[in-house]
Design an enzyme around this catalytic site. Structure first.
Site, PDB file in Angstrom:
ATOM      1  N   GLY A  49     -11.605  25.961  -4.318  1.00 32.63           N
ATOM      2  CA  GLY A  49     -12.116  26.974  -4.988  1.00 32.63           C
ATOM      3  C   GLY A  49     -11.513  26.728  -6.497  1.00 32.63           C
ATOM      4  O   GLY A  49     -10.472  26.171  -6.724  1.00 32.63           O
ATOM      5  N   GLN A  54     -10.787  28.355 -15.373  1.00 30.06           N
ATOM      6  CA  GLN A  54      -9.662  27.615 -15.267  1.00 30.06           C
ATOM      7  C   GLN A  54      -9.960  26.269 -15.759  1.00 30.06           C
ATOM      8  O   GLN A  54      -8.913  25.612 -15.968  1.00 30.06           O
ATOM      9  CB  GLN A  54      -9.448  27.238 -13.382  1.00 30.06           C
ATOM     10  CG  GLN A  54      -8.852  28.348 -12.793  1.00 30.06           C
ATOM     11  CD  GLN A  54      -8.846  28.403 -11.380  1.00 30.06           C
ATOM     12  OE1 GLN A  54      -9.823  28.221 -10.665  1.00 30.06           O
ATOM     13  NE2 GLN A  54      -7.708  27.834 -10.781  1.00 30.06           N
ATOM     14  N   CYS A 103      -2.681  28.297  -6.067  1.00 28.22           N
ATOM     15  CA  CYS A 103      -3.730  28.513  -7.154  1.00 28.22           C
ATOM     16  C   CYS A 103      -3.539  27.209  -8.038  1.00 28.22           C
ATOM     17  O   CYS A 103      -2.385  26.593  -8.420  1.00 28.22           O
ATOM     18  CB  CYS A 103      -3.527  29.733  -7.940  1.00 28.22           C
ATOM     19  SG  CYS A 103      -4.787  29.785  -9.198  1.00 28.22           S
ATOM     20  N   LEU A 104      -4.692  26.509  -8.427  1.00 30.03           N
ATOM     21  CA  LEU A 104      -4.536  25.266  -9.311  1.00 30.03           C
ATOM     22  C   LEU A 104      -3.946  25.794 -10.644  1.00 30.03           C
ATOM     23  O   LEU A 104      -3.203  24.806 -11.281  1.00 30.03           O
ATOM     24  CB  LEU A 104      -5.999  24.654  -9.386  1.00 30.03           C
ATOM     25  CG  LEU A 104      -6.608  24.099  -7.959  1.00 30.03           C
ATOM     26  CD1 LEU A 104      -7.711  23.268  -8.279  1.00 30.03           C
ATOM     27  CD2 LEU A 104      -5.370  23.170  -7.360  1.00 30.03           C
ATOM     28  N   HIS A 145      -9.905  35.734  -4.286  1.00 34.95           N
ATOM     29  CA  HIS A 145      -9.139  35.097  -5.155  1.00 34.95           C
ATOM     30  C   HIS A 145      -9.917  34.212  -6.336  1.00 34.95           C
ATOM     31  O   HIS A 145      -9.487  34.480  -7.465  1.00 34.95           O
ATOM     32  CB  HIS A 145      -8.379  33.827  -4.311  1.00 34.95           C
ATOM     33  CG  HIS A 145      -7.505  33.100  -5.099  1.00 34.95           C
ATOM     34  ND1 HIS A 145      -6.337  32.754  -4.908  1.00 34.95           N
ATOM     35  CD2 HIS A 145      -7.984  31.900  -6.268  1.00 34.95           C
ATOM     36  CE1 HIS A 145      -5.881  31.973  -5.852  1.00 34.95           C
ATOM     37  NE2 HIS A 145      -6.650  31.561  -6.764  1.00 34.95           N
ATOM     38  N   GLU A 146     -11.119  33.868  -5.995  1.00 32.16           N
ATOM     39  CA  GLU A 146     -11.802  33.136  -7.020  1.00 32.16           C
ATOM     40  C   GLU A 146     -12.698  34.139  -8.211  1.00 32.16           C
ATOM     41  O   GLU A 146     -12.541  33.867  -9.112  1.00 32.16           O
ATOM     42  CB  GLU A 146     -12.874  32.181  -6.419  1.00 32.16           C
ATOM     43  CG  GLU A 146     -12.372  31.085  -5.640  1.00 32.16           C
ATOM     44  CD  GLU A 146     -11.285  30.287  -6.535  1.00 32.16           C
ATOM     45  OE1 GLU A 146     -11.335  30.025  -7.500  1.00 32.16           O
ATOM     46  OE2 GLU A 146     -10.389  29.431  -5.811  1.00 32.16           O
ATOM     47  N   HIS A 149     -10.370  35.467 -10.698  1.00 35.77           N
ATOM     48  CA  HIS A 149     -10.232  34.518 -11.804  1.00 35.77           C
ATOM     49  C   HIS A 149     -11.322  35.246 -13.207  1.00 35.77           C
ATOM     50  O   HIS A 149     -11.093  34.867 -14.267  1.00 35.77           O
ATOM     51  CB  HIS A 149     -10.313  33.308 -11.617  1.00 35.77           C
ATOM     52  CG  HIS A 149      -9.166  32.471 -11.061  1.00 35.77           C
ATOM     53  ND1 HIS A 149      -8.073  32.364 -11.771  1.00 35.77           N
ATOM     54  CD2 HIS A 149      -8.968  31.810  -9.846  1.00 35.77           C
ATOM     55  CE1 HIS A 149      -7.205  31.689 -11.036  1.00 35.77           C
ATOM     56  NE2 HIS A 149      -7.911  31.341  -9.977  1.00 35.77           N
TER      57      HIS A 149
HETATM   58 ZN    ZN Z   1      -6.739  30.338  -8.480  1.00 35.92          ZN
END
Ligand code: ZN
Length: 182
Positions: A49, A54, A103-104, A145-146, A149
């Site tokens: 995701g 991000q 998480c990235l 989660h996404e 953001h």
């Molecule tokens: Zn994330």
């Protein structure tokens, strides 16, 4: 198309609420390029995701994809690329379930997060069509989660038990039997 730099925790943009997209923006050629860039970046970083903030775009767009060929998540439901625009999330079951998340934008760490187990997500797709998904289990966590953001939140905000925040190396050593997302 290009692979973008993923912003890391500490960058102020990751803590801002993102703007809704207008119909004009959704239908623009730039939108298609942005989605392609997000998809390329997510695949390059081996994520499932990615949210627009991000990669530095303060707009309410997220993508989620759990490829069929992924062995990393064999236990869980697979899904083709889903593009989520201007989402609205409703909790259908407050009862919480926990998964290890990564998480990235928070590289190198994993944390155990409990979230509501069943949700409804209403959003627009690229054709301005309204979509509604009811999600349970792991996918419910991935979407939460996404979508977090897009409202300036990171998974670490939800970790109740701070002893369950781990470096990846220790996570694989001690906890990796359980599902995790990234
Ligand atoms: Zn994330």
């Amino acid at each position: 198309m290009s692979i973008k730099k993923v912003l890391r925790m500490g960058h102020p943009l990751l803590r801002k609420k993102c703007d809704l997209l207008t119909e004009e923006e959704i239908r623009s050629p730039e939108m298609k390029t942005l989605i392609q860039d997000m998809h390329e970046t997510m695949k390059a970083e081996r994520g499932i995701g990615l949210a627009a903030p991000q990669i530095g775009i303060n707009k309410q767009i997220a993508i989620i994809e759990m490829p069929q060929e992924s062995e990393r998540y064999e236990e869980v439901e697979k899904t083709p690329l889903i593009i989520v625009i201007n989402p609205k999330l409703t909790v259908l079951d407050e009862q919480k379930q926990g998964y290890w998340e990564g998480c990235l934008s928070v590289p190198g760490l994993r944390g155990f997060v409990k979230r509501p187990r069943k949700i409804k997500v209403e959003f627009l797709d690229m054709e301005m069509e309204k979509q509604v998904l009811t999600l349970e289990g792991f996918l419910a966590t991935v979407f939460q989660h996404e979508l977090d953001h897009l409202f300036g939140r990171l998974y670490i905000d939800h970790i109740e038990d701070k002893t369950l925040l781990s470096y990846e190396e220790e996570f694989y050593q001690f906890y990796s039997e359980q599902d995790s997302i990234e």
